[in-house]
Design a protein around this motif. Structure first.
Motif, PDB file in Angstrom:
ATOM      1  N   ASP A 151      -1.846   4.952 -11.982  1.00 15.10           N
ATOM      2  CA  ASP A 151      -0.453   4.664 -11.635  1.00 15.10           C
ATOM      3  C   ASP A 151       0.151   5.798 -10.817  1.00 15.10           C
ATOM      4  OD1 ASP A 151       1.826   2.911 -11.793  1.00 15.10           O
ATOM      5  OD2 ASP A 151       2.725   4.356 -13.172  1.00 15.10           O
ATOM      6  N   ALA A 152      -0.195   7.030 -11.159  1.00 12.81           N
ATOM      7  CA  ALA A 152       0.297   8.169 -10.386  1.00 12.81           C
ATOM      8  C   ALA A 152      -0.237   8.123  -8.960  1.00 12.81           C
ATOM      9  CB  ALA A 152      -0.115   9.476 -11.064  1.00 12.81           C
ATOM     10  N   TYR A 153      -1.474   7.699  -8.799  1.00  9.78           N
ATOM     11  CA  TYR A 153      -2.074   7.599  -7.468  1.00  9.78           C
ATOM     12  C   TYR A 153      -1.297   6.620  -6.593  1.00  9.78           C
ATOM     13  CZ  TYR A 153      -5.559   6.739  -3.826  1.00  9.78           C
ATOM     14  OH  TYR A 153      -6.202   6.598  -2.617  1.00  9.78           O
ATOM     15  N   VAL A 154      -0.970   5.464  -7.150  1.00  9.14           N
ATOM     16  CA  VAL A 154      -0.194   4.466  -6.404  1.00  9.14           C
ATOM     17  C   VAL A 154       1.177   5.035  -6.045  1.00  9.14           C
ATOM     18  CG1 VAL A 154       0.919   2.203  -6.531  1.00  9.14           C
ATOM     19  CG2 VAL A 154      -1.402   2.502  -7.424  1.00  9.14           C
ATOM     20  N   ALA A 155       1.822   5.691  -6.999  1.00  7.93           N
ATOM     21  CA  ALA A 155       3.160   6.240  -6.760  1.00  7.93           C
ATOM     22  C   ALA A 155       3.132   7.294  -5.664  1.00  7.93           C
ATOM     23  CB  ALA A 155       3.714   6.824  -8.055  1.00  7.93           C
ATOM     24  N   VAL A 156       2.153   8.177  -5.715  1.00  2.00           N
ATOM     25  CA  VAL A 156       2.051   9.259  -4.726  1.00  2.00           C
ATOM     26  C   VAL A 156       1.897   8.696  -3.323  1.00  2.00           C
ATOM     27  CG1 VAL A 156       0.520  11.093  -3.898  1.00  2.00           C
ATOM     28  CG2 VAL A 156       1.197  11.020  -6.299  1.00  2.00           C
ATOM     29  N   HIS A 157       1.112   7.629  -3.186  1.00  7.38           N
ATOM     30  CA  HIS A 157       0.868   7.080  -1.859  1.00  7.38           C
ATOM     31  C   HIS A 157       1.937   6.096  -1.407  1.00  7.38           C
ATOM     32  CE1 HIS A 157      -3.062   8.817  -2.784  1.00  7.38           C
ATOM     33  NE2 HIS A 157      -3.229   8.885  -1.492  1.00  7.38           N
ATOM     34  N   THR A 158       2.862   5.757  -2.308  1.00  8.22           N
ATOM     35  CA  THR A 158       3.986   4.892  -1.945  1.00  8.22           C
ATOM     36  C   THR A 158       5.205   5.703  -1.543  1.00  8.22           C
ATOM     37  OG1 THR A 158       3.183   3.236  -3.529  1.00  8.22           O
ATOM     38  CG2 THR A 158       5.441   2.973  -2.735  1.00  8.22           C
ATOM     39  N   ALA A 175       4.683   9.506 -10.856  1.00  8.30           N
ATOM     40  CA  ALA A 175       3.766  10.531 -10.352  1.00  8.30           C
ATOM     41  C   ALA A 175       3.842  11.834 -11.139  1.00  8.30           C
ATOM     42  CB  ALA A 175       4.073  10.810  -8.884  1.00  8.30           C
ATOM     43  N   ALA A 176       4.807  11.945 -12.038  1.00 10.36           N
ATOM     44  CA  ALA A 176       5.095  13.215 -12.702  1.00 10.36           C
ATOM     45  C   ALA A 176       3.914  13.856 -13.418  1.00 10.36           C
ATOM     46  CB  ALA A 176       6.257  13.026 -13.680  1.00 10.36           C
ATOM     47  N   PRO A 177       2.998  13.102 -14.045  1.00 12.50           N
ATOM     48  CA  PRO A 177       1.923  13.780 -14.794  1.00 12.50           C
ATOM     49  C   PRO A 177       1.092  14.747 -13.966  1.00 12.50           C
ATOM     50  CG  PRO A 177       2.011  11.453 -15.386  1.00 12.50           C
ATOM     51  CD  PRO A 177       2.951  11.637 -14.229  1.00 12.50           C
ATOM     52  N   MET A 178       1.010  14.533 -12.662  1.00  8.32           N
ATOM     53  CA  MET A 178       0.193  15.419 -11.833  1.00  8.32           C
ATOM     54  C   MET A 178       0.771  16.831 -11.740  1.00  8.32           C
ATOM     55  SD  MET A 178       1.118  13.821  -8.081  1.00  8.32           S
ATOM     56  CE  MET A 178       0.117  14.962  -7.136  1.00  8.32           C
ATOM     57  N   GLY A 179       2.013  17.008 -12.152  1.00 10.50           N
ATOM     58  CA  GLY A 179       2.635  18.315 -12.105  1.00 10.50           C
ATOM     59  C   GLY A 179       2.415  19.154 -13.354  1.00 10.50           C
ATOM     60  N   TYR A 180       1.716  18.590 -14.342  1.00 12.97           N
ATOM     61  CA  TYR A 180       1.557  19.271 -15.622  1.00 12.97           C
ATOM     62  C   TYR A 180       0.082  19.435 -15.965  1.00 12.97           C
ATOM     63  CZ  TYR A 180       6.497  18.105 -16.045  1.00 12.97           C
ATOM     64  OH  TYR A 180       7.845  17.995 -15.816  1.00 12.97           O
ATOM     65  N   GLY A 181      -0.188  20.402 -16.826  1.00 12.25           N
ATOM     66  CA  GLY A 181      -1.558  20.638 -17.242  1.00 12.25           C
ATOM     67  C   GLY A 181      -2.080  19.569 -18.178  1.00 12.25           C
ATOM     68  N   TRP A 183      -0.462  15.733 -20.427  1.00 11.19           N
ATOM     69  CA  TRP A 183       0.630  14.772 -20.452  1.00 11.19           C
ATOM     70  C   TRP A 183       0.950  14.409 -21.894  1.00 11.19           C
ATOM     71  CZ3 TRP A 183       4.513  14.017 -17.726  1.00 11.19           C
ATOM     72  CH2 TRP A 183       5.201  12.803 -17.618  1.00 11.19           C
ATOM     73  N   GLU A 184       1.685  15.325 -22.544  1.00 13.81           N
ATOM     74  CA  GLU A 184       2.050  15.162 -23.942  1.00 13.81           C
ATOM     75  C   GLU A 184       3.568  15.165 -24.071  1.00 13.81           C
ATOM     76  OE1 GLU A 184      -0.062  18.342 -25.828  1.00 13.81           O
ATOM     77  OE2 GLU A 184      -2.030  17.401 -25.518  1.00 13.81           O
ATOM     78  N   ALA A 185       4.070  15.149 -25.296  1.00 20.71           N
ATOM     79  CA  ALA A 185       5.511  14.989 -25.526  1.00 20.71           C
ATOM     80  C   ALA A 185       6.372  16.020 -24.790  1.00 20.71           C
ATOM     81  CB  ALA A 185       5.803  15.014 -27.022  1.00 20.71           C
ATOM     82  N   PRO A 186       6.058  17.316 -24.823  1.00 20.46           N
ATOM     83  CA  PRO A 186       6.915  18.272 -24.101  1.00 20.46           C
ATOM     84  C   PRO A 186       6.942  18.020 -22.600  1.00 20.46           C
ATOM     85  CG  PRO A 186       5.527  19.428 -25.679  1.00 20.46           C
ATOM     86  CD  PRO A 186       5.013  18.027 -25.595  1.00 20.46           C
ATOM     87  N   GLN A 187       5.786  17.666 -22.041  1.00 16.71           N
ATOM     88  CA  GLN A 187       5.712  17.397 -20.608  1.00 16.71           C
ATOM     89  C   GLN A 187       6.470  16.112 -20.259  1.00 16.71           C
ATOM     90  OE1 GLN A 187       3.142  18.306 -22.537  1.00 16.71           O
ATOM     91  NE2 GLN A 187       2.502  20.256 -21.633  1.00 16.71           N
ATOM     92  N   ARG A 188       6.330  15.103 -21.073  1.00 17.22           N
ATOM     93  CA  ARG A 188       7.034  13.838 -20.820  1.00 17.22           C
ATOM     94  C   ARG A 188       8.548  14.033 -20.859  1.00 17.22           C
ATOM     95  NH1 ARG A 188       3.678   9.121 -21.702  1.00 17.22           N
ATOM     96  NH2 ARG A 188       1.571   9.742 -22.309  1.00 17.22           N
ATOM     97  N   ALA A 189       9.007  14.793 -21.849  1.00 16.97           N
ATOM     98  CA  ALA A 189      10.443  15.028 -21.976  1.00 16.97           C
ATOM     99  C   ALA A 189      10.971  15.813 -20.782  1.00 16.97           C
ATOM    100  CB  ALA A 189      10.735  15.776 -23.275  1.00 16.97           C
ATOM    101  N   HIS A 190      10.207  16.818 -20.334  1.00 16.02           N
ATOM    102  CA  HIS A 190      10.631  17.616 -19.190  1.00 16.02           C
ATOM    103  C   HIS A 190      10.653  16.767 -17.930  1.00 16.02           C
ATOM    104  CE1 HIS A 190      10.188  20.752 -16.008  1.00 16.02           C
ATOM    105  NE2 HIS A 190      11.066  21.372 -16.766  1.00 16.02           N
ATOM    106  N   ALA A 191       9.619  15.961 -17.718  1.00 20.64           N
ATOM    107  CA  ALA A 191       9.527  15.131 -16.514  1.00 20.64           C
ATOM    108  C   ALA A 191      10.634  14.079 -16.460  1.00 20.64           C
ATOM    109  CB  ALA A 191       8.162  14.455 -16.455  1.00 20.64           C
ATOM    110  N   ALA A 192      11.071  13.594 -17.616  1.00 22.43           N
ATOM    111  CA  ALA A 192      12.078  12.537 -17.648  1.00 22.43           C
ATOM    112  C   ALA A 192      13.409  12.993 -17.066  1.00 22.43           C
ATOM    113  CB  ALA A 192      12.280  12.049 -19.080  1.00 22.43           C
TER     114      ALA A 192
END
Length: 305
Positions: A151-158, A175-181, A183-192
């Motif tokens: 899904d991130a791949y599609v988003a990045v290329h769109t 696309a946000a998960p690609m910015g984190y080491g 993809w867990e709760a702290p990363q999801r909350a920050h990306a949101a």
């Protein structure tokens, strides 16, 4: 929030996270470009060691828009920083910048390097250096087995062909998960928080009005910066990669590069207990014993986490 009058009289806001002891604060610049500085949080608990001063750049957070578009360009944001320094009554100070704000920090260092005691550049891009390495794409491709990746791949290329800001914000979140080491709760909350923190006008104006002669002159002046410089990169940063940080380090006479393992574009979110001691040690000592020297012609390198 406290305010200060910048060079043109506009009142800009900043927040202060008080440290345990009085002393010179660490000034911290948010990137994006054009993202509310709230995403920096307390930078993984750095305020447990020293006071943090975190300004809202023009048109973000509680700061008003610039009177004209030139006020959003990173050299003008460097002048805002100088006004903040004068407002705080600091003869010299340590500066930390993240992401696109590393360009603002470099512009400040080129003009006011004598005001800096330490400079920390966290996951910088290298657009200012005139080169955009492709290793970020390699890092992204290497993570293709992770469940979020298709899904991130599609988003990045769109994203490049999308103009509607509502759709852009949705794609950024995908696309946000690609910015984190990871993809867990702290990363999801920050990306949101990202979609609602981006200002399209400050973002569009950040790189405007800086021609090739001005860019070259700025890079030339960076060779005269005397304060210790640390560039921090993450080995899972699929937004800017590792080589960009190495290129930034070569712009300085002496600078070191520290790569953190298992870390993406936001080290204080992925590994706060790794990021915080690295920064604090450098601010205290003026060098990072585990980093490799990255300054000088043809320099660059990474140290183990």
């Amino acid at each position: 929030m406290p305010h200060y009058a910048s060079y043109d009289g506009v009142e800009l806001s900043y927040r202060v996270l008080e440290g345990p002891e009085p002393g010179a604060p660490l000034l911290c610049l948010a990137g994006g470009p054009g993202r509310d500085a709230a995403y920096l949080g307390d930078l993984g608990g750095l305020d447990a060691h020293r006071t943090l001063v975190i300004p809202d750049s023009r048109g973000t957070g509680a700061s008003p828009p610039a009177p004209d578009a030139s006020g959003y360009a990173f050299p003008a944001l460097a002048e805002d920083l100088e006004s903040l320094r004068a407002h705080l009554g600091l003869e010299a100070f340590a500066l930390l910048a993240h992401d696109a704000a590393c360009a603002t920090a470099q512009a400040y260092a080129a003009l006011y390097g004598h005001r800096l005691t330490r400079l920390v550049l966290v996951t910088p891009g290298s657009r200012l250096q005139g080169r955009l390495p492709d290793d970020a794409e390699e890092i992204f491709e290497s993570r293709a087995e992770e469940p979020w990746w298709p899904d991130a791949y599609v988003a990045v290329h769109t994203l490049p062909t999308t103009a509607d800001m509502k759709e852009v914000r949705s794609l950024l979140l995908r696309a946000a998960p690609m910015g984190y080491g990871r993809w867990e709760a702290p990363q999801r909350a920050h990306a949101a928080t990202e979609p609602d923190q981006l200002g399209p006008v400050p973002r569009a104006g950040f790189w405007q009005g800086v021609d090739e002669p001005a860019r070259a002159a700025l890079l030339d002046r960076l060779r005269e910066v005397k304060c210790p410089v640390l560039v921090i990169t993450g080995d899972r940063d699929a937004l800017v990669g590792l080589r960009a940080g190495e290129l930034v380090a070569t712009s300085f006479r002496t600078a070191s590069v520290r790569t953190l393992h298992g870390v993406g574009h936001y080290p204080w979110v992925d590994e706060p207990d790794l990021f915080r001691p690295v920064v604090e040690s450098f601010l205290t000592r003026g060098h990072d014993p585990e980093a490799h020297e990255g300054g000088g012609e043809g320099g660059g390198g990474t140290g183990p986490a």
